[in-house]
Design an enzyme around this catalytic site. Structure first.
Site, mmCIF file in Angstrom:
data_model
loop_
_atom_site.group_PDB
_atom_site.id
_atom_site.type_symbol
_atom_site.label_atom_id
_atom_site.label_comp_id
_atom_site.label_asym_id
_atom_site.label_seq_id
_atom_site.Cartn_x
_atom_site.Cartn_y
_atom_site.Cartn_z
ATOM 1 N N ARG A 62 -3.378 -9.333 5.344
ATOM 2 C CA ARG A 62 -3.564 -9.955 3.415
ATOM 3 C C ARG A 62 -2.808 -9.344 2.933
ATOM 4 O O ARG A 62 -1.841 -8.589 2.813
ATOM 5 C CB ARG A 62 -5.010 -9.884 3.629
ATOM 6 C CG ARG A 62 -5.317 -9.566 1.930
ATOM 7 C CD ARG A 62 -6.563 -8.515 2.186
ATOM 8 N NE ARG A 62 -7.437 -8.413 0.300
ATOM 9 C CZ ARG A 62 -6.835 -7.602 -0.401
ATOM 10 N NH1 ARG A 62 -5.654 -6.728 0.306
ATOM 11 N NH2 ARG A 62 -7.203 -8.170 -1.082
ATOM 12 N N LYS B 112 0.697 -1.568 0.229
ATOM 13 C CA LYS B 112 0.178 0.050 0.030
ATOM 14 C C LYS B 112 1.545 1.315 -0.236
ATOM 15 O O LYS B 112 1.659 1.351 0.680
ATOM 16 C CB LYS B 112 -1.639 0.251 1.470
ATOM 17 C CG LYS B 112 -2.684 -1.101 0.637
ATOM 18 C CD LYS B 112 -3.001 -0.861 1.884
ATOM 19 C CE LYS B 112 -4.423 -1.777 1.792
ATOM 20 N NZ LYS B 112 -5.261 -2.020 2.542
#
Ligand code: 7PJ
Length: 262
Positions: free
Chosen positions: A238, A204
């Protein structure tokens, strides 16, 4: 949890896996690398992304789920659409991973109708199209906590057992870099909800903001983030890079175990 994208605009792999065949291939690679769960997603939720139709999302995810249903690995579907949830359950998923925490009309009913699948409830402020415009909180950690607690309360009131729920503070979903840091540093606080804690930080922008690396070269900082998250109470991470994360966590667990014995 390994990420299997079936989207043409996924930020982290440039939409490379946008075909059933490629997604299945990628999923099998992640299984070999040691994924315990595969998260199959057909709609990008990257900041600024627009929704896809139910039919298109079904066309993307269902064949992949069907192909993976025979594997030992648990299968999760990353969706907010009740109809996709319903079809995915028929196709064999074990977990509904909803970035909208079952707030779409009809989503709660899907979980209540079924007595088998788990659901991951994620916090998001706003919606993907505009969530990064100006995310604002008074107390980010408490507000995210209160939201998740309310969702758990509502959903369990409908008769869904609490042990079918997983929570996720939603890194990057309506959050500035500072908000993300605060959540990561205070992750332990969410374990008070007595529900397994999941986090998704892999590749991210909060990582790129620090290292300057593009999304597909954020492996090392992703692994570091996963380790910090687990050390601070996360039970499911995740990730895109399963092998690297598994190796790091294996070492982490070995050290922890040794510490327990002494
Ligand atoms: C997350 C997710 C996350 C959960 C995505 C990306 C964007 N589901 N789906 N948590 N992120 N539960 O992979 O960067 O953080 S899609």
């Amino acid at each position: 949890m390994g990420v299997v994208n079936v989207t043409p605009d996924s930020f982290s792999d440039g939409g490379f896996f946008f075909s059933t065949e490629n997604a299945i291939k990628q999923a099998r690679k992640l299984i070999e690398e040691g994924a315990d769960i595969l998260d199959v997603g057909g709609e990008s939720t990257r900041p600024g992304s627009l929704p896809v139709s139910v039919d298109e999302e079904l066309r993307r995810v269902i064949p992949v789920i069907e192909a993976l249903a025979g594997e030992k690995t648990l299968i999760s579907v990353d969706t907010s659409k009740p109809e996709v949830m319903r079809q995915a359950i028929i196709a064999g998923v074990d977990i509904i991973n909803d970035v909208n925490a079952l707030r779409n009309s009809g989503a709660l009913a899907v979980l209540a109708e079924n007595d088998r699948v788990l659901a991951c409830l994620m916090h998001m402020q706003g919606c993907p199209a505009s969530m990064q415009n100006n995310p604002t909180y008074h107390n980010i950690v408490q507000e995210v906590y209160d939201f998740l607690e309310e969702r758990i309360q509502l959903i369990t009131t409908l008769g869904v057992a609490r042990d079918r729920l997983i929570i996720d503070p939603g890194f990057g979903f309506g959050k500035t870099l500072q908000h993300n840091f605060e959540i990561l540093n205070n992750l332990e606080y969410f374990t008070r909800l007595q529900t397994p804690l999941m986090v998704g930080i892999s590749r991210k922008s909060m990582l790129g903001a620090v290292t300057g690396n593009p999304a597909n070269r954020r492996i090392h900082e992703s692994v570091a983030a996963a380790l910090i998250a687990v050390n601070n109470g996360a039970r499911i991470v995740r990730v895109h890079d399963v092998k690297a994360t598994k190796d790091a966590l294996s070492f982490y667990c070995a050290v922890q175990k040794n510490n327990d014995i002494k």
